[in-house]
Design a protein around this motif. Structure first.
Motif, PDB file in Angstrom:
ATOM      1  N   PHE A 460       0.834  -1.207   0.000  1.00  0.00           N
ATOM      2  CA  PHE A 460       0.000   0.000   0.000  1.00  0.00           C
ATOM      3  C   PHE A 460       0.867   1.256   0.000  1.00  0.00           C
ATOM      4  CE2 PHE A 460      -3.796  -2.434   1.559  1.00  0.00           C
ATOM      5  CZ  PHE A 460      -4.700  -1.959   0.617  1.00  0.00           C
ATOM      6  N   LEU A 461       1.908   1.274   0.850  1.00  0.00           N
ATOM      7  CA  LEU A 461       2.782   2.446   0.933  1.00  0.00           C
ATOM      8  C   LEU A 461       3.457   2.736  -0.401  1.00  0.00           C
ATOM      9  CD1 LEU A 461       4.496   1.931   4.420  1.00  0.00           C
ATOM     10  CD2 LEU A 461       3.015   3.841   3.772  1.00  0.00           C
ATOM     11  N   THR A 462       3.879   1.681  -1.105  1.00  0.00           N
ATOM     12  CA  THR A 462       4.512   1.852  -2.415  1.00  0.00           C
ATOM     13  C   THR A 462       3.556   2.527  -3.395  1.00  0.00           C
ATOM     14  OG1 THR A 462       5.878  -0.112  -2.076  1.00  0.00           O
ATOM     15  CG2 THR A 462       5.630   0.645  -4.327  1.00  0.00           C
ATOM     16  N   LYS A 463       2.306   2.071  -3.391  1.00  0.00           N
ATOM     17  CA  LYS A 463       1.305   2.669  -4.294  1.00  0.00           C
ATOM     18  C   LYS A 463       1.041   4.120  -3.927  1.00  0.00           C
ATOM     19  CE  LYS A 463       0.515  -1.036  -6.726  1.00  0.00           C
ATOM     20  NZ  LYS A 463       0.996  -1.098  -8.111  1.00  0.00           N
ATOM     21  N   TYR A 464       0.840   4.397  -2.632  1.00  0.00           N
ATOM     22  CA  TYR A 464       0.559   5.766  -2.190  1.00  0.00           C
ATOM     23  C   TYR A 464       1.746   6.689  -2.449  1.00  0.00           C
ATOM     24  CZ  TYR A 464      -3.566   3.976   0.301  1.00  0.00           C
ATOM     25  OH  TYR A 464      -4.770   3.402   0.623  1.00  0.00           O
ATOM     26  N   CYS A 465       2.949   6.169  -2.231  1.00  0.00           N
ATOM     27  CA  CYS A 465       4.159   6.961  -2.455  1.00  0.00           C
ATOM     28  C   CYS A 465       4.281   7.340  -3.933  1.00  0.00           C
ATOM     29  CB  CYS A 465       5.375   6.161  -2.005  1.00  0.00           C
ATOM     30  SG  CYS A 465       6.916   7.070  -2.072  1.00  0.00           S
ATOM     31  N   GLY A 466       4.008   6.358  -4.819  1.00  0.00           N
ATOM     32  CA  GLY A 466       4.062   6.606  -6.256  1.00  0.00           C
ATOM     33  C   GLY A 466       3.052   7.646  -6.703  1.00  0.00           C
ATOM     34  N   LEU A 467       1.891   7.660  -6.032  1.00  0.00           N
ATOM     35  CA  LEU A 467       0.821   8.610  -6.375  1.00  0.00           C
ATOM     36  C   LEU A 467       0.936   9.912  -5.586  1.00  0.00           C
ATOM     37  CD1 LEU A 467      -2.112   6.030  -6.443  1.00  0.00           C
ATOM     38  CD2 LEU A 467      -1.110   7.172  -8.433  1.00  0.00           C
ATOM     39  N   LYS A 468       1.975   9.978  -4.707  1.00  0.00           N
ATOM     40  CA  LYS A 468       2.215  11.154  -3.860  1.00  0.00           C
ATOM     41  C   LYS A 468       1.036  11.448  -2.930  1.00  0.00           C
ATOM     42  CE  LYS A 468       5.386  13.085  -7.272  1.00  0.00           C
ATOM     43  NZ  LYS A 468       5.694  14.162  -8.212  1.00  0.00           N
ATOM     44  N   LYS A 469       0.403  10.384  -2.446  1.00  0.00           N
ATOM     45  CA  LYS A 469      -0.682  10.517  -1.456  1.00  0.00           C
ATOM     46  C   LYS A 469      -0.056  10.457  -0.060  1.00  0.00           C
ATOM     47  CE  LYS A 469      -4.491   8.675  -4.234  1.00  0.00           C
ATOM     48  NZ  LYS A 469      -5.649   7.757  -4.257  1.00  0.00           N
ATOM     49  N   PHE A 470       0.551  11.575   0.339  1.00  0.00           N
ATOM     50  CA  PHE A 470       1.339  11.598   1.569  1.00  0.00           C
ATOM     51  C   PHE A 470       0.471  11.423   2.814  1.00  0.00           C
ATOM     52  CE2 PHE A 470       3.617  14.459  -1.480  1.00  0.00           C
ATOM     53  CZ  PHE A 470       4.616  13.554  -1.796  1.00  0.00           C
ATOM     54  N   ASP A 471      -0.741  11.978   2.798  1.00  0.00           N
ATOM     55  CA  ASP A 471      -1.633  11.835   3.956  1.00  0.00           C
ATOM     56  C   ASP A 471      -2.010  10.375   4.167  1.00  0.00           C
ATOM     57  OD1 ASP A 471      -1.499  14.546   4.257  1.00  0.00           O
ATOM     58  OD2 ASP A 471      -3.381  14.959   3.192  1.00  0.00           O
ATOM     59  N   LYS A 472      -2.249   9.685   3.074  1.00  0.00           N
ATOM     60  CA  LYS A 472      -2.591   8.254   3.152  1.00  0.00           C
ATOM     61  C   LYS A 472      -1.419   7.459   3.738  1.00  0.00           C
ATOM     62  CE  LYS A 472      -6.731   7.310   1.310  1.00  0.00           C
ATOM     63  NZ  LYS A 472      -7.714   6.442   1.999  1.00  0.00           N
ATOM     64  N   CYS A 473      -0.211   7.827   3.319  1.00  0.00           N
ATOM     65  CA  CYS A 473       0.986   7.143   3.839  1.00  0.00           C
ATOM     66  C   CYS A 473       1.067   7.302   5.350  1.00  0.00           C
ATOM     67  CB  CYS A 473       2.242   7.718   3.192  1.00  0.00           C
ATOM     68  SG  CYS A 473       2.472   7.263   1.466  1.00  0.00           S
ATOM     69  N   GLU A 474       0.889   8.546   5.813  1.00  0.00           N
ATOM     70  CA  GLU A 474       0.974   8.814   7.250  1.00  0.00           C
ATOM     71  C   GLU A 474      -0.104   8.043   8.014  1.00  0.00           C
ATOM     72  OE1 GLU A 474       1.095  12.646  10.304  1.00  0.00           O
ATOM     73  OE2 GLU A 474       0.802  12.974   8.159  1.00  0.00           O
ATOM     74  N   GLU A 475      -1.302   8.047   7.471  1.00  0.00           N
ATOM     75  CA  GLU A 475      -2.421   7.325   8.106  1.00  0.00           C
ATOM     76  C   GLU A 475      -2.119   5.824   8.207  1.00  0.00           C
ATOM     77  OE1 GLU A 475      -6.917   6.038   6.779  1.00  0.00           O
ATOM     78  OE2 GLU A 475      -6.165   7.982   6.070  1.00  0.00           O
ATOM     79  N   LEU A 476      -1.573   5.272   7.125  1.00  0.00           N
ATOM     80  CA  LEU A 476      -1.293   3.835   7.085  1.00  0.00           C
ATOM     81  C   LEU A 476      -0.168   3.456   8.055  1.00  0.00           C
ATOM     82  CD1 LEU A 476      -2.501   1.490   5.393  1.00  0.00           C
ATOM     83  CD2 LEU A 476      -0.503   1.662   3.928  1.00  0.00           C
ATOM     84  N   ILE A 477       0.851   4.315   8.150  1.00  0.00           N
ATOM     85  CA  ILE A 477       1.963   4.045   9.074  1.00  0.00           C
ATOM     86  C   ILE A 477       1.457   4.020  10.513  1.00  0.00           C
ATOM     87  CG2 ILE A 477       4.115   5.000  10.025  1.00  0.00           C
ATOM     88  CD1 ILE A 477       4.666   6.034   7.114  1.00  0.00           C
TER      89      ILE A 477
END
Length: 693
Positions: A460-477
């Protein structure tokens, strides 16, 4: 006149004192006239460093006379010989080699053996001196002489008194691990090589009179590397012979069903190194035949799984066929591995190929269902197969059927492994929205026992990082750490570093790269995760370039340069290849020059990257010059330049420039290069032919 006894005594003492004084003066004068005797080491140095000695015989005679005299007057102690004599005799041998010039010069081994013979005669020879002469014989291509000297060493050591034996035989150079046994090993192998005989470890053990000791590969390779620079005949063929024997010995000591193979294959699969899995597969079959130990079904299963992980179903099925040919009746686990191999569909598969593959999956599943009996892994791999072949509806229906309160398939319900596999396969097929819904549905189930592993979060983080969805990354972490108490692995940290750079560029917020990376590396160490700075940063830079994130990749490259992080050949190749393709040749050229200064052996394909970049950047003159540099590179001599189509494309572009641009100039160097190419039968375009005529 009265006699004064006191005066008489004083007078006698005075005369005596004067006499003693005269004697002392005489002795002192004699001492000044006679030089003080040199100690053992100084006397040897004087002989070795005597510039008046111009030939080997004189030097050897002086050395022998010196030892004879020292021993005659018993001036050689055990400690003196074990300490000084070892080093001084080496210096003596070095001096002899320098004096041994001219056509009539003796071989180094013969010369040094003369010194060794003198030391043996006086019982002063040490194992280190034997080692030197044995290796000299080996370098001269005389392994039998080296082995004969080894036998002489054994006999010599037996003849020594115990105190001398302990003093002279045990003293070794601490850098080398039982050097004499490594030299004997190589001498024996080279003798077998010359006589076209098959070496035997058992015979070697009898030769060294120790059945438990075999030199390590590291110890042997120290001497093998020194042999490479010698004048030994057929060194490359002998090295191949040596490597094959070492590998055969290693294989003889292994079990074909060793867990070591499974661990190596899993690691290789993670790094996508198919050649390692291939090599291990060959070795497993070789050991099985060599030691007559059958390969177990479990070992075949693990091999199949490794090939499936690297998306090579054809090889997984080859392993399956090998297992069947060995009359192994496959269990449900093996059938599941076969089913899993069908789920690995290549990206370039057509709709017809996918349909054909889907038929194999369903046919195999039905056979298992009717003849073997399925388990939850069978269902998991069926779902993976459906998604891989774009049958998303079928996979979703099966998940729904398994997930319903009263639902099951053939009595089996969904488990955590099936849920994880389903999400990962959807993410692999870029079905992010569907993956998010499924993830939330599994998390939100009543009495949910869903426990996603680190692979799910990394994907999931790889996909969000590629799409620059930084808020999603933080939420997932936060979910990963707070709800599931999962610790990041090396992949997670790599994604986070990538994310950090992208966030900085996207939001135009600068940060202290050095401090941030240091903190991340420290955090990894606390979690017992090894961070290979060069390897991991190269991997991140490679990923950034692949996602066209050139600015971020250059920031990280600058960090490596500024902080003197060592760059591997892979690092240079990554940067040069990416920057060459970008159309800006300046950075590529900068790192090309750095790679050469770093001392790496540059391959033809390495040159091709920079040549290709010059062409794309319209630097045709530079492309020709790099081609010439490649042709004259000492590491490329005798090697076919494989990219001739690229050369022809460069020449066509050069010709086109001359035709369309009147101001385009070739300069002085290019016509000379073109002439050399023509002399080597390279067919030049007509316009370029005109230039050199």
């Amino acid at each position: 006149m009265r006699f004064n006894s006191t005066a008489a005594v004083d007078s006698e003492q005075s005369v005596a004192t004067e006499s003693v004084a005269d004697t002392t003066d005489a002795v002192t004068e004699t001492q000044h006239q006679r030089p003080r005797r040199l100690n053992f080491g100084q006397a040897l140095d004087k002989i070795i460093q005597d510039e008046g000695i111009k030939d080997v015989d004189t030097l050897i005679n002086r050395f022998q006379n010196f030892l004879e005299k020292e021993q005659k007057y018993k001036r050689i102690s055990t400690s003196m010989a074990t300490g000084l004599l070892i080093y001084k005799s080496n210096a003596l041998m070095d001096k002899l080699e320098k004096l041994n010039t001219g056509a009539e010069g003796l071989s180094t081994a013969t010369l040094n053996y003369k010194v060794l013979s003198i030391l043996i005669n006086y019982q002063l020879a040490n194992v280190s001196q034997f080692n030197r002469v044995m290796f000299d014989y080996l370098k001269d291509g005389k392994p039998n002489d080296s082995l004969s000297l080894w036998i002489e060493f054994i006999e010599y050591s037996k003849s020594l008194p115990d105190d001398l034996k302990n003093a002279f035989i045990a003293v070794r150079n601490p850098i080398y691990e039982k050097a004499e046994l490594s030299i004997v090993y190589l001498s024996y192998l080279y003798s077998c090589f010359l006589n076209k005989q098959q070496p035997s470890l058992e015979f070697y053990h009898s030769l060294i009179q120790d059945s438990n000791y075999t030199p390590s590969y590291r110890a042997l390779n120290l001497y093998m590397s020194r042999l490479r620079s010698s004048s030994i005949d057929n060194i490359k063929e002998f090295e191949k012979f040596f490597q094959n024997f070492i590998r055969t010995c290693e294989l003889e000591a292994m079990d074909p069903n060793s867990e070591t193979f499974a661990i190596e294959n899993l690691k290789a699969a993670q790094q996508y190194k198919i050649s390692i899995i291939d090599n291990n597969y060959r070795n497993i079959l070789k050991i099985s035949k060599l030691k007559e130990i059958p390969v177990t079904e479990e070992s075949f299963q693990k091999l199949m799984h490794a090939y499936s992980l690297v998306s090579n179903p054809a090889k997984a099925q080859v392993v399956w066929n090998e297992m069947i040919q060995r009359n192994i009746t496959p269990s449900i686990s093996s059938w599941n591995e076969l089913l899993y191999s069908f789920s690995k569909v290549k990206k370039n598969f057509t709709k017809e190929q996918k349909d054909e593959n889907l038929l194999k999956i369903e046919k195999t599943f039905n056979y298992i269902l009717e003849n073997v009996g399925i388990n939850q892994d069978t269902i998991k791999y069926l779902i993976c197969g459906y998604i891989a072949n774009d049958e998303f509806e079928k996979s979703f229906k099966l998940i729904q059927e398994l997930s319903s309160p009263k639902g099951s398939f053939n009595g089996l319900k969904i488990n955590n492994d099936i849920k994880i596999a389903y999400i990962l396969e959807l993410l692999f097929k870029d079905k992010l929205a569907e993956s998010e819904k499924i993830f939330q549905s599994f998390v939100g189930e009543k009495d949910s026992d869903f426990k996603p592993d680190i692979k799910v979060f990394n994907s999931f983080l790889t996909k969000y990082c590629g799409l620059k969805k930084f808020d999603k990354c933080e939420e997932l972490i936060n979910i990963m750490q707070d709800k599931y108490d999962l610790k990041p692995d090396i992949a997670t940290y790599t994604i986070l570093i990538n994310l950090m750079f992208k966030y900085s560029v996207e939001r135009n917020e600068k940060f202290d790269i050095k401090t941030t990376l240091s903190n991340i590396i420290q955090d990894m160490k606390q979690n017992n995760i090894e961070f290979n700075t060069t390897y991991n940063l190269t991997t991140i830079i490679d990923g950034l370039y692949k996602f066209q994130e050139f600015e971020i990749a250059r920031l990280l490259t600058h960090y490596m340069v500024e902080n003197k992080v060592p760059m591997s050949l892979k690092t240079y190749t990554t940067i040069i290849n990416a920057e060459s393709k970008s159309g800006d040749i300046t950075i590529a050229e900068e790192f090309f020059k750095k790679s050469i200064k770093s001392g790496f052996k540059i391959s033809t394909s390495f040159f091709n990257n920079i040549i290709d970049g010059c062409v794309k950047s319209d630097y045709i003159n530079k492309a020709i010059k790099y081609y010439e540099l490649l042709k004259n590179d000492k590491n490329s001599k005798g090697r076919t330049i494989r990219n001739k189509p690229l050369l022809m494309a460069i020449l066509e572009d050069l010709s086109s420039c001359l035709t369309t641009d009147k101001d385009f100039k070739l300069g002085d160097g290019i016509p000379k290069i073109l002439k050399q190419l023509k002399e080597k039968d390279v067919e030049l375009p007509d316009k370029l032919n005109e230039v050199i005529l």
